[in-house]
Design an enzyme around this catalytic site. Structure first.
Site, PDB file in Angstrom:
ATOM      1  N   TRP A  96      50.665  26.711  43.815  1.00  0.00           N
ATOM      2  CA  TRP A  96      50.188  26.467  45.224  1.00  0.00           C
ATOM      3  C   TRP A  96      48.918  25.808  44.909  1.00  0.00           C
ATOM      4  O   TRP A  96      48.316  26.055  43.988  1.00  0.00           O
ATOM      5  CB  TRP A  96      50.130  27.557  46.118  1.00  0.00           C
ATOM      6  CG  TRP A  96      49.098  28.642  45.883  1.00  0.00           C
ATOM      7  CD1 TRP A  96      49.306  30.068  45.262  1.00  0.00           C
ATOM      8  CD2 TRP A  96      47.777  28.859  46.104  1.00  0.00           C
ATOM      9  NE1 TRP A  96      48.196  30.375  44.974  1.00  0.00           N
ATOM     10  CE2 TRP A  96      47.039  29.884  45.766  1.00  0.00           C
ATOM     11  CE3 TRP A  96      46.747  27.829  46.811  1.00  0.00           C
ATOM     12  CZ2 TRP A  96      45.876  30.058  45.966  1.00  0.00           C
ATOM     13  CZ3 TRP A  96      45.398  27.953  47.045  1.00  0.00           C
ATOM     14  CH2 TRP A  96      45.012  29.279  46.529  1.00  0.00           C
ATOM     15  N   GLU A 139      33.923  33.758  46.009  1.00  0.00           N
ATOM     16  CA  GLU A 139      34.814  32.844  45.192  1.00  0.00           C
ATOM     17  C   GLU A 139      34.444  31.555  44.729  1.00  0.00           C
ATOM     18  O   GLU A 139      34.454  31.234  43.591  1.00  0.00           O
ATOM     19  CB  GLU A 139      35.948  32.470  46.056  1.00  0.00           C
ATOM     20  CG  GLU A 139      36.943  33.603  46.659  1.00  0.00           C
ATOM     21  CD  GLU A 139      37.943  34.145  45.522  1.00  0.00           C
ATOM     22  OE1 GLU A 139      37.894  33.741  44.297  1.00  0.00           O
ATOM     23  OE2 GLU A 139      38.468  35.197  45.756  1.00  0.00           O
ATOM     24  N   GLU A 177      41.644  30.495  39.976  1.00  0.00           N
ATOM     25  CA  GLU A 177      40.911  30.984  40.787  1.00  0.00           C
ATOM     26  C   GLU A 177      40.011  30.021  41.606  1.00  0.00           C
ATOM     27  O   GLU A 177      39.504  30.063  42.659  1.00  0.00           O
ATOM     28  CB  GLU A 177      39.564  31.876  39.989  1.00  0.00           C
ATOM     29  CG  GLU A 177      40.225  33.384  39.560  1.00  0.00           C
ATOM     30  CD  GLU A 177      40.170  34.282  40.747  1.00  0.00           C
ATOM     31  OE1 GLU A 177      39.550  33.958  41.714  1.00  0.00           O
ATOM     32  OE2 GLU A 177      40.689  35.264  40.557  1.00  0.00           O
ATOM     33  N   HIS A 180      40.809  29.363  45.046  1.00  0.00           N
ATOM     34  CA  HIS A 180      40.579  30.223  46.209  1.00  0.00           C
ATOM     35  C   HIS A 180      39.252  29.936  47.085  1.00  0.00           C
ATOM     36  O   HIS A 180      39.441  29.669  48.309  1.00  0.00           O
ATOM     37  CB  HIS A 180      40.185  31.764  45.655  1.00  0.00           C
ATOM     38  CG  HIS A 180      41.349  32.258  44.673  1.00  0.00           C
ATOM     39  ND1 HIS A 180      41.443  33.422  44.198  1.00  0.00           N
ATOM     40  CD2 HIS A 180      42.518  31.753  44.594  1.00  0.00           C
ATOM     41  CE1 HIS A 180      42.428  33.587  43.612  1.00  0.00           C
ATOM     42  NE2 HIS A 180      43.152  32.642  43.742  1.00  0.00           N
ATOM     43  N   GLU A 230      39.095  42.588  40.320  1.00  0.00           N
ATOM     44  CA  GLU A 230      40.334  41.673  40.651  1.00  0.00           C
ATOM     45  C   GLU A 230      41.043  42.794  41.803  1.00  0.00           C
ATOM     46  O   GLU A 230      41.746  42.272  42.749  1.00  0.00           O
ATOM     47  CB  GLU A 230      41.302  41.669  39.435  1.00  0.00           C
ATOM     48  CG  GLU A 230      40.559  40.502  38.603  1.00  0.00           C
ATOM     49  CD  GLU A 230      40.632  39.133  39.083  1.00  0.00           C
ATOM     50  OE1 GLU A 230      40.869  38.875  40.494  1.00  0.00           O
ATOM     51  OE2 GLU A 230      40.330  38.232  38.211  1.00  0.00           O
ATOM     52  N   THR A 233      38.860  42.451  45.109  1.00  0.00           N
ATOM     53  CA  THR A 233      39.253  41.304  45.802  1.00  0.00           C
ATOM     54  C   THR A 233      40.786  41.337  46.554  1.00  0.00           C
ATOM     55  O   THR A 233      41.145  40.712  47.402  1.00  0.00           O
ATOM     56  CB  THR A 233      39.004  39.784  44.987  1.00  0.00           C
ATOM     57  OG1 THR A 233      39.810  40.144  43.684  1.00  0.00           O
ATOM     58  CG2 THR A 233      37.634  39.886  44.750  1.00  0.00           C
ATOM     59  N   ASP A 262      47.356  36.277  44.219  1.00  0.00           N
ATOM     60  CA  ASP A 262      46.695  35.885  42.725  1.00  0.00           C
ATOM     61  C   ASP A 262      45.919  36.778  42.330  1.00  0.00           C
ATOM     62  O   ASP A 262      45.879  37.207  41.029  1.00  0.00           O
ATOM     63  CB  ASP A 262      45.900  34.591  43.120  1.00  0.00           C
ATOM     64  CG  ASP A 262      46.551  33.283  42.859  1.00  0.00           C
ATOM     65  OD1 ASP A 262      48.014  33.218  42.722  1.00  0.00           O
ATOM     66  OD2 ASP A 262      45.760  32.207  43.057  1.00  0.00           O
ATOM     67  N   GLU A 263      44.893  37.478  43.097  1.00  0.00           N
ATOM     68  CA  GLU A 263      44.125  38.600  42.531  1.00  0.00           C
ATOM     69  C   GLU A 263      44.957  39.648  41.888  1.00  0.00           C
ATOM     70  O   GLU A 263      44.561  40.253  40.927  1.00  0.00           O
ATOM     71  CB  GLU A 263      43.021  38.879  43.669  1.00  0.00           C
ATOM     72  CG  GLU A 263      42.544  37.932  44.570  1.00  0.00           C
ATOM     73  CD  GLU A 263      41.628  37.343  43.777  1.00  0.00           C
ATOM     74  OE1 GLU A 263      41.528  37.471  42.315  1.00  0.00           O
ATOM     75  OE2 GLU A 263      40.855  36.426  44.329  1.00  0.00           O
ATOM     76  N   HIS A 266      46.156  38.900  38.404  1.00  0.00           N
ATOM     77  CA  HIS A 266      45.055  38.865  37.701  1.00  0.00           C
ATOM     78  C   HIS A 266      44.604  40.204  37.140  1.00  0.00           C
ATOM     79  O   HIS A 266      44.476  40.592  36.273  1.00  0.00           O
ATOM     80  CB  HIS A 266      43.806  38.095  38.303  1.00  0.00           C
ATOM     81  CG  HIS A 266      44.112  36.654  38.240  1.00  0.00           C
ATOM     82  ND1 HIS A 266      43.388  35.750  39.197  1.00  0.00           N
ATOM     83  CD2 HIS A 266      44.800  35.735  37.791  1.00  0.00           C
ATOM     84  CE1 HIS A 266      43.740  34.618  39.212  1.00  0.00           C
ATOM     85  NE2 HIS A 266      44.802  34.641  38.324  1.00  0.00           N
TER      86      HIS A 266
HETATM   87 FE   LIG Z   1      40.010  36.997  41.229  1.00  0.00          FE
HETATM   88 FE   LIG Z   2      39.499  34.814  43.975  1.00  0.00          FE
END
Ligand SMILES: [Fe+2]
Ligand SMILES: [Fe+2]
Length: 397
Positions: A96, A139, A177, A180, A230, A233, A262-263, A266
């Protein structure tokens, strides 16, 4: 109210200091001292402060604490990292991008889409915006986090285009990242609800200040720190998603939820690294986990400053705690989750020191939680404080 952790004692403070920098807890070895007195104006502080110095004290930092022979571990894990970490990255072509969630400036309907966005965000309360802005600024300080990863011995990107799996991971992680802050920044800009110039100043100050995670160039500490962060977040973006939905902005909920996903991915990667280190070197890893938890995991944006509020990070954290985006309970939950995930309790064959570290780590989350419950029971005193990010409007902190 939340708690602050010291190696031997717990203390309560009026702000959610679970998120405070470690420098607040250390009473010695300060190399820089700026006034951190509440309500001191930036003009007053400015007399003593050099413009490129962080808004608060940084203690002397321990360096290269991993014994050099352990560099071999990371070299030997190259193939493992390729097979286990790099597979967790998403290809750019199917990733994305911020533009997927934003009004298209090249389309006829751009102005209409912006109008709709502003309609949706009109009713969202200021305290939500302050927290979202703080999350976005965190971020946006991504250059600092890439730098932090590249301080770690044995895994740093030695050339800027190194082909080791560790370096590839760090660059690709950064690239993922990067979307974000970009997305949140643009969304907040279009909403018209926040003071962009003040936000931009805060970002510039923050990147200029860096961070002090206490990871000592040590990849054991570094990856424990990133596992924790991570997940933190993931939790906070998940909560801003939930609240956006409650406030009626489904699009913003979708944005925060997408970032949270995403976090999570990760977090999986960093937890896997630490899991592997536990497998290879259980004693060394448990000692580092205990060390990190004794120092407390400071939040990446702990040196945040907007040119006005010398305790901006604490104030933003207080609002985040109040509206339930990130709380002291979350801190304890993350620790408990990681302890379970890494099977710390059942680990055997540790040295005496290792067993003591294991015992400390396993008992820590319930201790934090108990103290947090006690803190919750106390009468909270709050007072209104202006936030520059929302044009100086006041919020209770
Ligand atoms: Fe992150
Ligand atoms: Fe992030």
């Amino acid at each position: 109210m939340a708690l602050q952790f010291h190696p031997t004692t717990f203390k309560f403070h009026n702000s959610p200091s679970f998120a405070l920098p470690r420098s607040h807890q250390l009473r010695s070895h300060r190399v820089f001292m700026a006034s951190s007195t509440f309500n001191v104006t930036s003009q007053e502080i400015g007399k003593d402060r050099k413009p490129y110095m962080p808004p608060r004290e940084i203690q002397v930092q321990k360096m290269h604490s991993m014994p050099p022979q352990k560099l071999e571990i990371f070299k030997s894990l190259e193939a493992w990292a390729e097979q286990n970490l790099l597979v967790l990255l998403k290809p750019v072509e199917t990733s994305w991008q911020p533009q997927d969630f934003l009004p298209d400036p090249a389309s006829e309907g751009f102005h209409e889409q912006v109008k709709e966005l502003r309609e949706r965000t009109k009713e969202i309360p200021d305290d939500y915006f302050v927290v979202l802005v703080g999350d976005m600024i965190t971020e946006e300080a991504l250059p600092t986090y890439q730098t932090m990863l590249n301080t770690l011995d044995g895994v740093r990107d030695e050339t800027g285009a190194s082909l080791t799996a560790w370096a590839i991971w760090t660059r690709a992680w950064t690239a993922e990242e990067n979307r974000h802050g970009d997305l949140l920044n643009k969304y907040l800009y279009l909403s018209g609800r926040v003071d962009m110039k003040q936000i931009e100043k805060t970002i510039q100050y923050l990147i200029g200040s860096g961070m002090d995670p206490g990871t000592e160039n040590n990849p054991y500490l570094g990856y424990i720190y990133t596992s924790f962060q991570e997940r933190a977040t993931f939790i906070s973006h998940g909560n801003t998603a939930r609240l956006a939905k409650e406030h009626g902005d489904i699009k913003l909920a979708q944005i925060c939820g997408t970032i949270a996903a995403d976090e999570k991915r990760h977090e999986t990667a960093y937890m896997k690294i630490v899991e592997k280190l536990f497998e290879i070197d259980p004693d060394g890893t448990i000692l580092c986990l205990a060390d990190m938890m004794r120092k407390k995991v400071s939040m990446p944006a702990h040196l945040m400053y907007d040119g006005k509020d010398d305790n901006l990070f604490e104030h933003y954290s207080t609002v985040a705690q109040r509206i339930g985006v990130y709380t002291a309970k979350d801190y304890a939950d993350i620790l408990e989750f990681l302890v379970q995930r890494w099977n710390v309790e059942k680990m055997t064959g540790l040295s005496g020191e290792g067993r003591r570290a294991q015992d400390f780590v396993c008992k820590l989350a319930p201790r934090i939680r108990k103290l947090e419950e006690r803190a919750q029971g106390r009468v909270k005193q709050s007072s209104p404080l202006p936030f520059s990010w929302i044009f100086g409007r006041e919020l209770n902190v």
